[in-house]
Design an enzyme around this catalytic site. Structure first.
Site, PDB file in Angstrom:
ATOM      1  N   TYR A 142       0.809  -1.215   0.000  1.00 56.08           N
ATOM      2  CA  TYR A 142       0.000   0.000   0.000  1.00 56.08           C
ATOM      3  C   TYR A 142       0.846   1.270   0.000  1.00 56.08           C
ATOM      4  CZ  TYR A 142      -3.488  -3.476   1.073  1.00 56.08           C
ATOM      5  OH  TYR A 142      -4.289  -4.596   1.017  1.00 56.08           O
ATOM      6  N   GLN A 175       2.546   5.141  -3.376  1.00 50.59           N
ATOM      7  CA  GLN A 175       2.552   6.472  -2.774  1.00 50.59           C
ATOM      8  C   GLN A 175       3.917   7.159  -2.891  1.00 50.59           C
ATOM      9  OE1 GLN A 175      -0.445   7.695  -1.468  1.00 50.59           O
ATOM     10  NE2 GLN A 175      -1.206   5.797  -2.366  1.00 50.59           N
ATOM     11  N   HIS A 195      -1.533  -0.370  -9.035  1.00 52.48           N
ATOM     12  CA  HIS A 195      -1.476   1.044  -8.665  1.00 52.48           C
ATOM     13  C   HIS A 195      -0.074   1.608  -8.883  1.00 52.48           C
ATOM     14  CE1 HIS A 195      -5.228   1.362  -5.842  1.00 52.48           C
ATOM     15  NE2 HIS A 195      -5.519   0.981  -7.066  1.00 52.48           N
TER      16      HIS A 195
END
Length: 218
Positions: free
Chosen positions: A149, A153, A175
């Site tokens: 996760y 980012q 992602h």
């Protein structure tokens, strides 16, 4: 590491799907971003976490989540101390009903990897605790320095940084692949991905030649 600080004041907690939480985030500006170097995970030194319930949900759910998570972790990591805090949120500090758990592994080089899960209708507290622990363990098995996760980012910071950044990750998420694609289009930074040749792991080095973006206002 990135040389800037974020200050967060939490005033009120809110829970999915209604929300209602309130925080203030302060980010002091910087002239430029230094490159990221996260390639040595080191060894896991401690695991800690927080299981919570809010509103009308019973405190027993917290105990069940924490116990289930601990049992799951113990199947793979028997000797490491695990401390999962159990919390009943005060009624004047939270909006609505909610439950969940987050578990963090900290390593000897300062890396933080985590797994989390939220309670939902039809899912037992044991299942919630197990899911969070399984996510954490999955991210520890691959040998990377960041969890699935955090991967995507970091991409924009690598693209804007002044220098060459390197981050060791597990299998690249969709992602992350998308973030790299658009970061290259928008900034003209160049990314390369190399699979690490290490036994019993599947991890990669993401490298980026950042554009050295400068804040002209300071």
């Amino acid at each position: 590491m990135l040389d800037f600080y974020i200050f967060i004041n939490l005033f009120f907690r809110g829970y999915y799907p209604r929300g209602g939480g309130e925080i203030i985030v302060r980010v002091p500006p910087v002239k430029h971003l230094n490159p990221i170097n996260l390639v040595d995970r080191g060894t896991v030194t401690k695991i800690y976490g927080r299981a919570f319930v809010a509103g009308v949900l019973p405190y027993k759910m917290v105990k069940d989540m924490a116990s289930a998570a601990l049992r799951c972790i113990r199947r793979e990591m028997r000797d490491l101390h695990v401390n999962i805090q159990t919390v009943q949120e005060p009624k004047d500090g939270a909006f609505g009903n909610g439950s969940g758990i987050i578990i963090v592994a900290e390593t000897s080089t300062g890396c933080l990897l985590a797994g989390s899960s939220l309670g939902k209708k039809g899912v037992t507290a044991d299942q919630v605790g197990n899911e969070a622990a399984e996510i954490l363990l999955r991210n520890l098995r691959h040998g990377g320095c960041v969890d699935e996760y955090l991967q995507d980012q970091l991409i924009i910071f690598m693209a804007l940084a002044d220098g060459i950044s390197q981050v060791r990750t597990g299998p690249l998420t969709l992602h992350t692949q998308t973030a790299i694609h658009f970061a290259e289009l928008l900034t003209k930074a160049k990314f390369t991905i190399k699979k690490c040749e290490e036994p019993n792991t599947e991890n990669y080095i993401i490298e980026c030649h950042g554009i050295g973006f400068k804040n002209k206002n300071i």
